[in-house]
Scaffold this motif. Structure first.
Motif, PDB file in Angstrom:
ATOM      1  N   PRO A  58      -9.235 -49.526  58.500  1.00  0.00           N
ATOM      2  CA  PRO A  58      -8.756 -48.858  59.623  1.00  0.00           C
ATOM      3  C   PRO A  58      -9.495 -47.614  60.718  1.00  0.00           C
ATOM      4  O   PRO A  58      -9.344 -47.824  61.767  1.00  0.00           O
ATOM      5  N   SER A  59     -10.584 -47.631  59.905  1.00  0.00           N
ATOM      6  CA  SER A  59     -11.282 -46.565  60.833  1.00  0.00           C
ATOM      7  C   SER A  59     -12.420 -47.756  61.613  1.00  0.00           C
ATOM      8  O   SER A  59     -13.528 -46.963  62.489  1.00  0.00           O
ATOM      9  N   ILE A  60     -12.657 -48.869  61.452  1.00  0.00           N
ATOM     10  CA  ILE A  60     -13.200 -49.811  62.974  1.00  0.00           C
ATOM     11  C   ILE A  60     -12.282 -50.110  64.034  1.00  0.00           C
ATOM     12  O   ILE A  60     -11.786 -50.002  64.659  1.00  0.00           O
ATOM     13  N   LYS A  61     -13.431 -49.215  64.969  1.00  0.00           N
ATOM     14  CA  LYS A  61     -12.976 -49.364  66.634  1.00  0.00           C
ATOM     15  C   LYS A  61     -13.146 -51.279  66.497  1.00  0.00           C
ATOM     16  O   LYS A  61     -14.314 -51.568  66.845  1.00  0.00           O
ATOM     17  N   HIS A  62     -12.617 -51.232  67.478  1.00  0.00           N
ATOM     18  CA  HIS A  62     -12.313 -53.089  68.327  1.00  0.00           C
ATOM     19  C   HIS A  62     -12.095 -52.548  69.516  1.00  0.00           C
ATOM     20  O   HIS A  62     -12.105 -51.685  70.070  1.00  0.00           O
ATOM     21  N   GLY A  63     -13.165 -54.126  70.461  1.00  0.00           N
ATOM     22  CA  GLY A  63     -12.913 -53.965  71.482  1.00  0.00           C
ATOM     23  C   GLY A  63     -13.676 -53.665  72.420  1.00  0.00           C
ATOM     24  O   GLY A  63     -15.488 -53.560  71.400  1.00  0.00           O
ATOM     25  N   ARG A  90     -24.860 -43.930  62.993  1.00  0.00           N
ATOM     26  CA  ARG A  90     -24.243 -42.703  64.289  1.00  0.00           C
ATOM     27  C   ARG A  90     -23.450 -43.050  65.098  1.00  0.00           C
ATOM     28  O   ARG A  90     -23.034 -42.924  66.381  1.00  0.00           O
ATOM     29  N   ILE A  91     -22.549 -44.981  65.232  1.00  0.00           N
ATOM     30  CA  ILE A  91     -22.066 -45.200  66.285  1.00  0.00           C
ATOM     31  C   ILE A  91     -20.553 -44.814  65.542  1.00  0.00           C
ATOM     32  O   ILE A  91     -20.285 -45.712  64.716  1.00  0.00           O
ATOM     33  N   PRO A  92     -19.793 -44.339  65.751  1.00  0.00           N
ATOM     34  CA  PRO A  92     -18.562 -43.919  65.134  1.00  0.00           C
ATOM     35  C   PRO A  92     -17.765 -45.540  65.427  1.00  0.00           C
ATOM     36  O   PRO A  92     -17.312 -45.520  66.216  1.00  0.00           O
ATOM     37  N   GLY A  93     -17.009 -46.165  64.325  1.00  0.00           N
ATOM     38  CA  GLY A  93     -16.428 -47.189  64.897  1.00  0.00           C
ATOM     39  C   GLY A  93     -16.477 -48.615  65.007  1.00  0.00           C
ATOM     40  O   GLY A  93     -16.298 -49.055  64.506  1.00  0.00           O
ATOM     41  N   ARG A  94     -18.136 -48.221  64.738  1.00  0.00           N
ATOM     42  CA  ARG A  94     -18.738 -49.680  64.841  1.00  0.00           C
ATOM     43  C   ARG A  94     -19.896 -49.536  63.738  1.00  0.00           C
ATOM     44  O   ARG A  94     -19.793 -48.597  63.201  1.00  0.00           O
ATOM     45  N   LEU A 186     -32.007 -37.399  62.314  1.00  0.00           N
ATOM     46  CA  LEU A 186     -32.101 -38.642  63.462  1.00  0.00           C
ATOM     47  C   LEU A 186     -30.909 -39.601  63.213  1.00  0.00           C
ATOM     48  O   LEU A 186     -30.864 -40.507  63.293  1.00  0.00           O
ATOM     49  N   PHE A 187     -30.088 -39.314  61.294  1.00  0.00           N
ATOM     50  CA  PHE A 187     -29.235 -40.440  61.100  1.00  0.00           C
ATOM     51  C   PHE A 187     -28.242 -39.798  59.792  1.00  0.00           C
ATOM     52  O   PHE A 187     -27.821 -40.239  59.560  1.00  0.00           O
ATOM     53  N   SER A 188     -27.937 -38.769  60.160  1.00  0.00           N
ATOM     54  CA  SER A 188     -26.559 -38.372  59.746  1.00  0.00           C
ATOM     55  C   SER A 188     -25.899 -38.833  60.908  1.00  0.00           C
ATOM     56  O   SER A 188     -25.911 -38.555  61.709  1.00  0.00           O
ATOM     57  N   PRO A 189     -24.710 -38.883  60.001  1.00  0.00           N
ATOM     58  CA  PRO A 189     -23.842 -40.111  60.700  1.00  0.00           C
ATOM     59  C   PRO A 189     -23.067 -38.652  61.904  1.00  0.00           C
ATOM     60  O   PRO A 189     -21.756 -39.478  62.536  1.00  0.00           O
ATOM     61  N   TYR A 190     -23.009 -37.936  61.369  1.00  0.00           N
ATOM     62  CA  TYR A 190     -21.932 -36.365  62.336  1.00  0.00           C
ATOM     63  C   TYR A 190     -22.699 -36.148  62.824  1.00  0.00           C
ATOM     64  O   TYR A 190     -23.380 -35.379  63.554  1.00  0.00           O
ATOM     65  N   LEU A 191     -23.840 -36.363  63.966  1.00  0.00           N
ATOM     66  CA  LEU A 191     -25.031 -35.931  64.489  1.00  0.00           C
ATOM     67  C   LEU A 191     -24.082 -35.915  65.967  1.00  0.00           C
ATOM     68  O   LEU A 191     -23.315 -36.712  66.445  1.00  0.00           O
ATOM     69  N   THR A 192     -23.924 -34.970  66.960  1.00  0.00           N
ATOM     70  CA  THR A 192     -23.079 -34.897  67.686  1.00  0.00           C
ATOM     71  C   THR A 192     -24.787 -34.440  68.938  1.00  0.00           C
ATOM     72  O   THR A 192     -23.927 -35.371  69.889  1.00  0.00           O
ATOM     73  N   ASP A 193     -25.658 -34.184  69.266  1.00  0.00           N
ATOM     74  CA  ASP A 193     -26.435 -34.506  69.757  1.00  0.00           C
ATOM     75  C   ASP A 193     -27.256 -35.911  69.892  1.00  0.00           C
ATOM     76  O   ASP A 193     -28.004 -36.433  68.684  1.00  0.00           O
ATOM     77  N   PRO A 194     -27.217 -36.428  70.729  1.00  0.00           N
ATOM     78  CA  PRO A 194     -28.286 -37.135  70.820  1.00  0.00           C
ATOM     79  C   PRO A 194     -29.672 -37.410  70.777  1.00  0.00           C
ATOM     80  O   PRO A 194     -30.227 -36.192  70.776  1.00  0.00           O
ATOM     81  N   LEU A 195     -30.700 -38.563  70.192  1.00  0.00           N
ATOM     82  CA  LEU A 195     -31.930 -38.215  69.770  1.00  0.00           C
ATOM     83  C   LEU A 195     -32.764 -37.455  71.232  1.00  0.00           C
ATOM     84  O   LEU A 195     -32.325 -37.711  72.213  1.00  0.00           O
ATOM     85  N   ASP A 196     -33.316 -36.923  71.131  1.00  0.00           N
ATOM     86  CA  ASP A 196     -34.640 -35.740  71.805  1.00  0.00           C
ATOM     87  C   ASP A 196     -35.589 -36.952  71.999  1.00  0.00           C
ATOM     88  O   ASP A 196     -35.784 -37.767  71.968  1.00  0.00           O
TER      89      ASP A 196
END
Length: 207
Positions: A58-63, A90-94, A186-196
Motif C-alpha cells: 500500500p505504500s507504493i505510489k502508482h502513476g 529517497r523517493i517516497p512511494g517509489r 545522502l542516503f537517509s530515506p527521511y531526507l528533506t533537503d535535496p542534495l547539495d
DNA sequence: AATCCGAGCAACCGCGGCTTT
DNA sequence: CAAAGCCGCGGTTGCTCGGAT
C-alpha cells in the motif's frame, strides 16, 4: 509457466494477488518462502517478495513520475550511479524497479545517456566501500577536501569525512542508515533537503 | 483490417551478503 | 566454524499494448 520446482512463473493473477495480500495481512512481511506452504500459493518466495515490494504494498505510489521526482532521480543517479534501491529509498512511494524502469525508458533518453555502467561510485559494491587504493579519483578527491578531512581507501573500507552510521534491523542485522558528507545526509530515506549542488559538483569533478 | 515494430513495464535470474541452524 | 537458507540488489528478459505502415 511452471518451473521444474513446481512454482508458477509469469504474470500474477488477481486471485494470486489476493492470496498474497491475505497472507501478509495475517502474518506480515518476510518469510517469503513459507507462503507457498502456508497459503498454498504456487509461487517461489522470491516472486512473492517482488510482487509485494513492487506492486501490492500500500505504500507504493502508482502513476506517472512528477518533475520533482525526475529531477531527484537524475541528481542522485549522477551522484551514485545505478544504485536503484538507494535512489528509490529517497523517493517516497517509489520502488527500485520503478525507478530503474523509469530511468531506462524515459530519463536516460531524455538526457541522451547511452546504456552502460553507472558513473560516480558505480564501482562501489556497498555504501561502505572505499575508492580504489591510490586511484586517480581518490588522489583528486583528497586534494579537494578540507585538510582535516581524512579520506580512506579500499583497505580502510570507508571514506572518512563521508560518515556512515549503522542501525540494527529487527532481526538483529546491521543496516547502514545514513551516509553523509559534512553533515549532509545522502542516503537517509527521511531526507528533506535535496542534495547539495556543491557536493555534486565536487563529486563530479573528482570521479 | 492485418501486420509490424518499438516503448513501457512487470517479472525473472544470478549473485553476493547476511542470518540461522 | 561451516553449511544451508534467506533476502535484497542490479541487470536482463519477455509480454502487452498502441501507433505506424
Amino acid at each position: 509457466m511452471e518451473g521444474g520446482n513446481g512454482y508458477k512463473k509469469g504474470l500474477w493473477t488477481m486471485e494470486e494477488d489476493k492470496i498474497l495480500m491475505d497472507y501478509i495481512n495475517k502474518h506480515g512481511k518476510g518469510k517469503w518462502n513459507r507462503i507457498a506452504k502456508v497459503a498454498g500459493l504456487k509461487r517461489c518466495g522470491k516472486s512473492c517478495r517482488l510482487r509485494w515490494m513492487n506492486y501490492l504494498s500500500p505504500s507504493i505510489k502508482h502513476g506517472d513520475f512528477t518533475e520533482e521526482e525526475d529531477d531527484l532521480i537524475i541528481r542522485l543517479h549522477n551522484l551514485i550511479g545505478n544504485r536503484w534501491s538507494l535512489i528509490a529509498g529517497r523517493i517516497p512511494g517509489r520502488t527500485d524497479n520503478q525507478v530503474k524502469n523509469h530511468w531506462n525508458t524515459h530519463l536516460s533518453k531524455k538526457l541522451g545517456v547511452k546504456k552502460g555502467k553507472g558513473k560516480r561510485f558505480a564501482s562501489m559494491k556497498t555504501q561502505s566501500n572505499g575508492l580504489k587504493k591510490n586511484s586517480p579519483s581518490l588522489v583528486k578527491l583528497k586534494s579537494k577536501l578540507p585538510l582535516d578531512c581524512n579520506v580512506k581507501d579500499d583497505s580502510q573500507k570507508v571514506l572518512e569525512g563521508f560518515n556512515s552510521t549503522e542501525g540494527v534491523t529487527k532481526n538483529g542485522g546491521v543496516e547502514r542508515t545514513s551516509f553523509d558528507y559534512d553533515g549532509l545526509d545522502l542516503f537517509s530515506p527521511y531526507l528533506t533537503d535535496p542534495l547539495d549542488d556543491s557536493f555534486l559538483d565536487l563529486c563530479w569533478d573528482c570521479l
